[in-house]
Design a protein around this motif. Structure first.
Motif, PDB file in Angstrom:
ATOM      1  N   ALA A 155       0.840  -1.200   0.000  1.00  0.00           N
ATOM      2  CA  ALA A 155       0.000   0.000   0.000  1.00  0.00           C
ATOM      3  C   ALA A 155       0.874   1.249   0.000  1.00  0.00           C
ATOM      4  O   ALA A 155       0.602   2.222  -0.711  1.00  0.00           O
ATOM      5  N   VAL A 156       1.963   1.221   0.777  1.00  0.00           N
ATOM      6  CA  VAL A 156       2.847   2.381   0.843  1.00  0.00           C
ATOM      7  C   VAL A 156       3.637   2.541  -0.456  1.00  0.00           C
ATOM      8  O   VAL A 156       3.818   3.644  -0.966  1.00  0.00           O
ATOM      9  N   ARG A 159       2.626   3.518  -5.535  1.00  0.00           N
ATOM     10  CA  ARG A 159       2.930   4.464  -6.617  1.00  0.00           C
ATOM     11  C   ARG A 159       4.296   4.242  -7.264  1.00  0.00           C
ATOM     12  O   ARG A 159       4.388   4.104  -8.479  1.00  0.00           O
ATOM     13  N   PRO A 160       5.377   4.242  -6.444  1.00  0.00           N
ATOM     14  CA  PRO A 160       6.664   4.011  -7.102  1.00  0.00           C
ATOM     15  C   PRO A 160       6.764   2.642  -7.779  1.00  0.00           C
ATOM     16  O   PRO A 160       7.418   2.527  -8.813  1.00  0.00           O
ATOM     17  N   VAL A 162       4.334   0.994  -9.335  1.00  0.00           N
ATOM     18  CA  VAL A 162       3.659   1.104 -10.629  1.00  0.00           C
ATOM     19  C   VAL A 162       4.498   1.949 -11.581  1.00  0.00           C
ATOM     20  O   VAL A 162       4.762   1.575 -12.718  1.00  0.00           O
TER      21      VAL A 162
ATOM     22  N   TRP B  98       3.499  13.999  -9.134  1.00  0.00           N
ATOM     23  CA  TRP B  98       4.362  13.299  -8.182  1.00  0.00           C
ATOM     24  C   TRP B  98       5.091  14.232  -7.221  1.00  0.00           C
ATOM     25  O   TRP B  98       5.124  14.006  -6.024  1.00  0.00           O
ATOM     26  N   LEU B 104       2.525   9.151  -0.785  1.00  0.00           N
ATOM     27  CA  LEU B 104       1.233   8.824  -0.199  1.00  0.00           C
ATOM     28  C   LEU B 104       0.194   9.943  -0.311  1.00  0.00           C
ATOM     29  O   LEU B 104      -0.968   9.727  -0.006  1.00  0.00           O
TER      30      LEU B 104
END
Lengths: 288, 248
Positions: A155-156, A159-160, A162, B98, B104
């Protein structure tokens, strides 16, 4: 029919434990498998599974079939190989698959040799194929902890992770998160393989990651949904495999992987996103 | 001349020990619109990688002045995007946030408006839910420009942004480049179309491993300089010695 599904678990505690164990493994392994697949690292997972063996074997050599010794040994060996292979591929011209192949062949040979030094063939089978029907409290706690850590960490890092798959150059231009993300991800892979190893053995542990993930790719184009589908397929395979092994008196670990394989084959044929039947009979083309 | 955005101090960039950009010294003014031109293999892309920081100089240094808050927005040549990855156009464009949202941070209502504005600016309204695997080359480039818009950076680097892009898309995207220039952002673009450079870019750097000429575009792109550039890059020496140019 209900009796067929229900009674093995109602009657036997070891079946209930096995079911809880495979559910935990599916929960962590599902999303990890999806990322391995999307990062084109499916074979990396396989290679890493072998890499764990010598570590677990060294643990076995010192302490016999002991949970902490084999877990720690497996983690250390997996992390060393993952980081070594990762660094070799990042800083030399050798690609990750090639460096991993080199490391894992060595690991497998070394691991089997070490187990044979002390143990019997039964022990070797135990290490290679696991003991899903003999999970004790501590092992179950370990599996639950691993899936909790995995889901939280993903979860953390979402983003990176993906971004690093889709557009690594962009990630490098906006952030330094790329390399640590990659290393943490490899750490999670090792963690899940070590967990899976206790239930399914070093050779089959990776099956609960890759088969559900590969099957889920045939059902959706959305990465979030893909992870959910992958977890669901893992859980259903666990249940189906345990029932198969109970009623047909087959070894449980392989039965679970066979069940996952069956779902994969069905998805390959019927899946809405690129399944073979839809490719063969796509229907008439659209107006726009 | 206005303030400096990027300063090169005797910069040599390269791979292994071979220089791809050799002893570049000079500066790019803040708010300027500069084209980097030169033959293939002249070190143009290498120069941009050096500015972004993904490639460390072999010698000398590159200083970014006054743009420490937001990182540089960089569009690499034929961006190495995994087109088969299950990602929507909307999510691809949203990555431009970004530097503000980071690992987050949430995407606020205001951010959503910005994403929609960026999509509208590049003409991709209605493409939000499309997987990136279904985009054509030109549509992909439009999406990447939308992402650049969202990065809202004061320095924008474009590496051959209009290669294999049709006339209409090129015209639309060039409008965005002009808009960035009007907003006083520093834009550096590697280009091959010299007519376009003469028409749109006031400043130019002609490079052929060594810098050939740098300054006002119509002076840089003289027939004489272009000929010189062509000659320089062809001189590749397999038995090159160590360079001692600065070892006074």
């Amino acid at each position: 029919m209900l009796e067929f599904v229900y009674s093995p678990f109602a009657e036997f505690e070891f079946m209930r434990r096995a079911l809880v164990g495979v559910i935990a493994i599916a929960l962590g392994g599902g999303p990890i498998g999806v990322f391995l697949m999307l990062r084109r690292m499916s074979l990396t997972g396989d290679a890493m599974a072998h890499a764990i063996l010598p570590g677990a074997a060294v643990g076995y050599l010192f302490a016999g079939l002991s949970l902490p010794a084999m877990t720690i040994g497996g983690l250390v060996a997996g992390v060393v190989v993952a980081i070594a292979a990762g660094l070799v591929s990042r800083f030399t011209t050798l690609k990750e698959d090639a460096s991993l192949a080199a490391f894992y062949l060595l690991s497998l040979a070394l691991g089997v040799t070490i187990v044979s030094l002390r143990g019997s063939n039964v022990d070797l089978l135990h290490v290679l194929f696991g003991t899903v029907l003999a999970l004790d409290d501590n092992t179950l706690l370990l599996l639950a902890a691993i899936s909790t850590i995995t889901v939280s960490a993903l979860a953390v890092l979402y983003r990176p992770l993906v971004l690093e798959c889709v557009d690594p150059t962009f990630l490098r231009s906006v952030s330094r998160a790329g390399t640590p993300t990659h290393l943490i991800f490899l750490g999670l892979v090792v963690l899940n393989l070590v967990g899976g190893f206790h239930a399914l053995g070093t050779l089959l542990a990776v099956g609960m990651m890759m088969l559900p993930a590969a099957a889920s790719r045939f059902w959706t184009n959305d990465i979030t949904l893909m992870m959910v589908v992958s977890v669901a397929i893992g859980m259903v395979s666990g249940l189906a495999g345990l029932l198969l092994s109970f009623h047909a008196e087959l070894p449980a670990g392989p039965a679970i992987i066979l069940a996952a394989g069956g779902i994969y084959a069905a998805s390959l044929l019927l899946g809405r996103e690129g399944g073979l039947l839809w490719l063969a009979w796509p229907g008439k083309h659209l107006e726009a | 001349m206005s303030a400096t955005a990027i300063r090169f101090d005797e910069v040599t960039l390269g791979y292994g020990r071979r220089p791809a950009v050799h002893h570049l010294d000079g500066e790019i003014a803040a708010g300027s619109l500069t084209a980097v031109v030169g033959p293939n293999g002249a070190g143009k892309s290498t120069l941009l990688k050096g500015i972004v920081g993904t490639l460390r100089p072999l010698e000398g240094r590159i200083r970014l002045i006054g743009s420490s808050n937001a990182p540089i927005a960089y569009l690499p040549q034929a961006a190495d995007i995994d087109r088969s990855f299950p990602l929507s156009v909307y999510d691809l464009v949203a990555m431009g946030l970004w530097s503000r949202s980071g690992l987050l941070g949430g995407i606020s209502r205001k951010d959503r408006t910005k994403i929609e504005e960026a999509l509208a600016a590049v003409g991709l309204i209605g493409f939000e839910r499309r997987p990136i695997s279904t985009l054509s080359g030109g549509q992909m480039q439009r999406a990447l420009f939308a992402r650049l818009l969202l990065q809202d950076s004061s320095v924008i680097l474009l590496d051959e942004p209009f290669t294999a892009i049709d006339a209409r898309t090129t015209a639309d995207l060039l409008d965005l480049v002009r808009r960035w220039h009007d907003e006083s952002r520093t834009v550096v673009a590697v280009l091959h179309d010299l007519d376009m450079v003469r028409r749109v870019f006031p400043q130019a750097l002609l490079i052929a491993r060594e810098p050939v000429a740098w300054g006002v575009t119509h002076e840089v792109l003289s027939a004489e300089n272009l000929l010189k550039a062509r000659r320089m890059v062809e001189a590749h020496d397999p038995h090159a010695h160590e360079c001692h140019r600065n070892a006074a």
